[in-house]
Design a protein around this motif. Structure first.
Motif, short mmCIF file in Angstrom:
data_model
loop_
_atom_site.label_atom_id
_atom_site.label_comp_id
_atom_site.label_asym_id
_atom_site.label_seq_id
_atom_site.Cartn_x
_atom_site.Cartn_y
_atom_site.Cartn_z
N LYS A 155 39.72 63.69 39.54
CA LYS A 155 40.66 62.64 39.74
C LYS A 155 41.28 61.99 38.43
O LYS A 155 41.88 60.67 38.41
CB LYS A 155 39.76 61.50 40.26
CG LYS A 155 39.05 61.71 41.59
CD LYS A 155 38.19 60.66 42.08
CE LYS A 155 37.66 61.00 43.45
NZ LYS A 155 36.83 59.84 44.23
N ASN A 156 41.33 62.74 37.49
CA ASN A 156 41.80 62.33 36.19
C ASN A 156 41.33 60.79 36.07
O ASN A 156 42.19 59.98 35.30
CB ASN A 156 43.27 62.20 36.26
CG ASN A 156 43.90 63.48 35.96
OD1 ASN A 156 43.27 64.66 35.96
ND2 ASN A 156 45.17 63.57 35.55
N THR A 157 39.95 60.52 35.98
CA THR A 157 39.47 59.26 35.80
C THR A 157 38.26 59.38 34.96
O THR A 157 37.25 60.10 35.20
CB THR A 157 39.18 58.56 37.15
OG1 THR A 157 40.76 58.39 37.92
CG2 THR A 157 38.71 57.19 36.96
N ASP A 193 35.47 61.87 36.22
CA ASP A 193 35.80 63.02 37.34
C ASP A 193 37.11 63.58 37.08
O ASP A 193 38.09 62.88 37.17
CB ASP A 193 35.80 62.28 38.45
CG ASP A 193 36.05 62.69 39.84
OD1 ASP A 193 36.64 64.00 39.52
OD2 ASP A 193 35.85 62.39 40.90
N ALA A 225 42.36 55.37 34.48
CA ALA A 225 43.09 56.63 35.32
C ALA A 225 43.96 56.86 34.35
O ALA A 225 44.80 56.40 33.71
CB ALA A 225 43.65 55.93 36.60
#
Length: 122
Positions: free
Chosen positions: A76-78, A73, A23
């Motif tokens: 989602k900053n992931t 993603d 993250a």
């Protein structure tokens, strides 16, 4: 300041699977390539996989090709690393890193997470 926080590591038997997550803080995550690296005890850190800002292009180390999948993603900053068919030699601390630009072609990664331990038992 960019912060990267990995999670999802653990102990798994050979042949098993794990999914690592990373993250990222900040509003510019979607503008940068991301990568995964690993470092085993007594060895140098090595490249595992990378993905462009859009996710349209990926790259893998030969040792993980066909077994690991990197994805992201941006909402989602992931960034993720799906690891299947794990082997004892995959045991290492896994780090995610943010590239210096939208592509990973430069090989430069400017920010690093703290790492997550993956241990594969035989």
């Amino acid at each position: 300041q960019v912060q990267l926080v990995e999670s999802g590591g653990g102990l798994v038997q050979a042949g098993g699977s794990l999914r690592l997550s990373c993250a990222a803080s900040g509003r510019t995550f979607s503008s940068y390539a991301m990568g995964w690296f690993r470092q085993a005890p007594g060895k140098e850190r090595e490249f595992v996989a990378a993905i462009t800002w859009s996710g349209s292009s990926t790259s893998y180390a030969d040792s993980v090709k066909g077994r690991f999948t990197i994805s992201r993603d941006n909402a989602k900053n992931t960034v993720y690393l799906q690891m299947n068919s794990l082997k004892p030699e995959d045991t290492a601390v896994y780090y995610c890193a943010r590239g210096s630009g939208p592509s990973y072609s430069s090989g430069r990664f400017a920010y690093w997470g703290q790492g997550t331990q993956v241990t594969v038992s035989s």
